[in-house]
Design a protein around this motif. Structure first.
Motif, PDB file in Angstrom:
ATOM      1  N   GLY A   1       0.526  -1.277   0.386  1.00 54.06           N
ATOM      2  CA  GLY A   1      -0.157   0.056   0.345  1.00 54.06           C
ATOM      3  C   GLY A   1       0.601   1.259  -0.243  1.00 54.06           C
ATOM      4  O   GLY A   1       0.573   2.542   0.198  1.00 54.06           O
ATOM      5  N   ALA A   2       2.108   1.448  -0.574  1.00 49.07           N
ATOM      6  CA  ALA A   2       3.642   2.266  -0.471  1.00 49.07           C
ATOM      7  C   ALA A   2       2.636   3.852  -1.534  1.00 49.07           C
ATOM      8  O   ALA A   2       1.820   3.076  -2.619  1.00 49.07           O
ATOM      9  CB  ALA A   2       4.485   2.326  -0.773  1.00 49.07           C
ATOM     10  N   SER A   3       2.488   4.885  -0.972  1.00 48.04           N
ATOM     11  CA  SER A   3       2.460   5.781  -1.919  1.00 48.04           C
ATOM     12  C   SER A   3       3.521   5.366  -2.367  1.00 48.04           C
ATOM     13  O   SER A   3       4.002   4.920  -3.218  1.00 48.04           O
ATOM     14  CB  SER A   3       2.138   7.365  -1.345  1.00 48.04           C
ATOM     15  OG  SER A   3       4.112   7.559  -0.499  1.00 48.04           O
ATOM     16  N   ARG A   4       2.663   6.497  -4.369  1.00 50.02           N
ATOM     17  CA  ARG A   4       4.264   6.482  -4.892  1.00 50.02           C
ATOM     18  C   ARG A   4       5.447   7.839  -4.056  1.00 50.02           C
ATOM     19  O   ARG A   4       6.771   7.040  -4.724  1.00 50.02           O
ATOM     20  CB  ARG A   4       3.705   7.977  -6.138  1.00 50.02           C
ATOM     21  CG  ARG A   4       2.848   7.378  -6.919  1.00 50.02           C
ATOM     22  CD  ARG A   4       2.010   8.127  -8.170  1.00 50.02           C
ATOM     23  NE  ARG A   4       2.540   7.728  -9.485  1.00 50.02           N
ATOM     24  CZ  ARG A   4       2.045   9.387 -10.421  1.00 50.02           C
ATOM     25  NH1 ARG A   4       1.034   9.773  -9.639  1.00 50.02           N
ATOM     26  NH2 ARG A   4       2.794   8.565 -11.408  1.00 50.02           N
ATOM     27  N   GLU A   5       5.279   8.571  -4.048  1.00 52.96           N
ATOM     28  CA  GLU A   5       6.172   9.181  -3.465  1.00 52.96           C
ATOM     29  C   GLU A   5       7.384   8.099  -2.096  1.00 52.96           C
ATOM     30  O   GLU A   5       8.680   7.898  -1.913  1.00 52.96           O
ATOM     31  CB  GLU A   5       5.931   9.777  -2.601  1.00 52.96           C
ATOM     32  CG  GLU A   5       5.306  11.784  -3.429  1.00 52.96           C
ATOM     33  CD  GLU A   5       4.297  10.926  -3.181  1.00 52.96           C
ATOM     34  OE1 GLU A   5       3.310  10.403  -3.019  1.00 52.96           O
ATOM     35  OE2 GLU A   5       3.531  12.291  -4.000  1.00 52.96           O
ATOM     36  N   GLY A   6       6.534   7.199  -1.757  1.00 50.65           N
ATOM     37  CA  GLY A   6       7.250   6.493  -0.224  1.00 50.65           C
ATOM     38  C   GLY A   6       7.765   4.834  -1.319  1.00 50.65           C
ATOM     39  O   GLY A   6       9.287   4.740  -1.360  1.00 50.65           O
ATOM     40  N   LEU A   7       7.487   4.794  -2.498  1.00 51.80           N
ATOM     41  CA  LEU A   7       8.121   4.005  -3.626  1.00 51.80           C
ATOM     42  C   LEU A   7       9.596   4.198  -4.316  1.00 51.80           C
ATOM     43  O   LEU A   7      10.208   3.573  -3.974  1.00 51.80           O
ATOM     44  CB  LEU A   7       6.566   3.771  -4.279  1.00 51.80           C
ATOM     45  CG  LEU A   7       7.443   2.655  -5.257  1.00 51.80           C
ATOM     46  CD1 LEU A   7       8.081   0.396  -4.884  1.00 51.80           C
ATOM     47  CD2 LEU A   7       5.950   1.796  -6.420  1.00 51.80           C
ATOM     48  N   GLY A   8       9.483   6.011  -4.303  1.00 55.13           N
ATOM     49  CA  GLY A   8      10.171   6.067  -5.083  1.00 55.13           C
ATOM     50  C   GLY A   8      11.848   6.230  -4.211  1.00 55.13           C
ATOM     51  O   GLY A   8      12.648   6.004  -4.397  1.00 55.13           O
ATOM     52  N   LEU A   9      11.132   7.251  -3.024  1.00 54.38           N
ATOM     53  CA  LEU A   9      12.164   6.693  -1.955  1.00 54.38           C
ATOM     54  C   LEU A   9      12.886   5.963  -1.560  1.00 54.38           C
ATOM     55  O   LEU A   9      13.908   5.100  -1.221  1.00 54.38           O
ATOM     56  CB  LEU A   9      11.914   7.242  -0.873  1.00 54.38           C
ATOM     57  CG  LEU A   9      11.342   8.647  -0.575  1.00 54.38           C
ATOM     58  CD1 LEU A   9      10.643   9.662   0.773  1.00 54.38           C
ATOM     59  CD2 LEU A   9      12.405   9.887  -0.519  1.00 54.38           C
ATOM     60  N   TYR A  10      11.796   4.692  -1.433  1.00 54.34           N
ATOM     61  CA  TYR A  10      12.263   2.915  -0.785  1.00 54.34           C
ATOM     62  C   TYR A  10      13.058   2.613  -2.438  1.00 54.34           C
ATOM     63  O   TYR A  10      14.406   2.101  -2.614  1.00 54.34           O
ATOM     64  CB  TYR A  10      10.806   2.487  -0.748  1.00 54.34           C
ATOM     65  CG  TYR A  10      11.074   0.618  -1.163  1.00 54.34           C
ATOM     66  CD1 TYR A  10      12.037   0.343   0.125  1.00 54.34           C
ATOM     67  CD2 TYR A  10      11.671  -0.081  -2.048  1.00 54.34           C
ATOM     68  CE1 TYR A  10      12.639  -1.295   0.449  1.00 54.34           C
ATOM     69  CE2 TYR A  10      12.277  -1.479  -2.018  1.00 54.34           C
ATOM     70  CZ  TYR A  10      12.110  -1.751  -0.389  1.00 54.34           C
ATOM     71  OH  TYR A  10      12.966  -3.344   0.012  1.00 54.34           O
ATOM     72  N   MET A  11      13.005   3.125  -3.572  1.00 55.16           N
ATOM     73  CA  MET A  11      13.821   2.466  -4.642  1.00 55.16           C
ATOM     74  C   MET A  11      14.674   3.054  -4.476  1.00 55.16           C
ATOM     75  O   MET A  11      16.445   2.738  -5.082  1.00 55.16           O
ATOM     76  CB  MET A  11      12.727   2.848  -5.963  1.00 55.16           C
ATOM     77  CG  MET A  11      12.333   1.461  -6.111  1.00 55.16           C
ATOM     78  SD  MET A  11      11.098   2.089  -7.862  1.00 55.16           S
ATOM     79  CE  MET A  11      12.457   2.869  -9.518  1.00 55.16           C
ATOM     80  N   CYS A  12      15.403   4.691  -4.250  1.00 57.12           N
ATOM     81  CA  CYS A  12      16.189   5.692  -4.162  1.00 57.12           C
ATOM     82  C   CYS A  12      17.298   4.662  -3.220  1.00 57.12           C
ATOM     83  O   CYS A  12      18.871   4.506  -2.831  1.00 57.12           O
ATOM     84  CB  CYS A  12      16.006   6.397  -3.641  1.00 57.12           C
ATOM     85  SG  CYS A  12      15.438   7.785  -5.354  1.00 57.12           S
ATOM     86  N   GLN A  13      16.636   4.623  -1.838  1.00 54.74           N
ATOM     87  CA  GLN A  13      17.345   3.934  -0.789  1.00 54.74           C
ATOM     88  C   GLN A  13      18.362   2.500  -1.021  1.00 54.74           C
ATOM     89  O   GLN A  13      19.357   1.537  -0.886  1.00 54.74           O
ATOM     90  CB  GLN A  13      16.617   3.919   0.399  1.00 54.74           C
ATOM     91  CG  GLN A  13      16.945   2.742   1.491  1.00 54.74           C
ATOM     92  CD  GLN A  13      17.214   1.401   1.867  1.00 54.74           C
ATOM     93  OE1 GLN A  13      17.711   0.705   2.544  1.00 54.74           O
ATOM     94  NE2 GLN A  13      16.125   1.128   1.041  1.00 54.74           N
TER      95      GLN A  13
END
Length: 115
Positions: free
Chosen positions: A68-80
């Motif tokens: 259920g992650a948001s688009r922003e959260g998914l983007g941050l997750y991928m960057c991390q």
């Protein structure tokens, strides 16, 4: 630096570069054949913004992937994850006046002196 200068000005984001002159003028190459010349390069990036900072939910999504992650959260997750693949770490630090992402990366690099 050149890739982020224009977008940072457009969004009125202050970009501070703190690199010693001797480092910015060096020619650096990876070179597996010259192991005796290998140095470890330490890079630290800080992205700082005023308090209260990024919502706690987004910071959680950055480190823990969920359906259920948001688009922003998914983007941050991928960057991390990309930083982690490069043997780096990402931290998020909250202070009274500001909050910061701190990205640390270390990698071997050889100095080529015959250029």
């Amino acid at each position: 630096m050149t890739q982020v200068m224009i977008p940072s000005k457009e969004h009125q984001v202050q970009l501070i570069r703190d690199v010693p002159d001797e480092v910015s003028s060096m020619n650096l190459y990876r070179d597996r054949l010259r192991l005796q010349q290998i140095h470890i390069v330490h890079l630290e990036f800080r992205i700082t913004h005023p308090a209260p900072g990024i919502p706690e939910k987004l910071i959680h999504e950055m480190f823990y992937h969920s359906q259920g992650a948001s688009r922003e959260g998914l983007g941050l997750y991928m960057c991390q994850k990309l930083v982690k693949i490069m043997n780096g770490t990402v931290q998020y630090v909250r202070e009274a006046e500001k909050s910061s992402f701190i990205i640390l990366i270390e990698f071997p690099l050889a100095l080529r002196t015959d250029c």
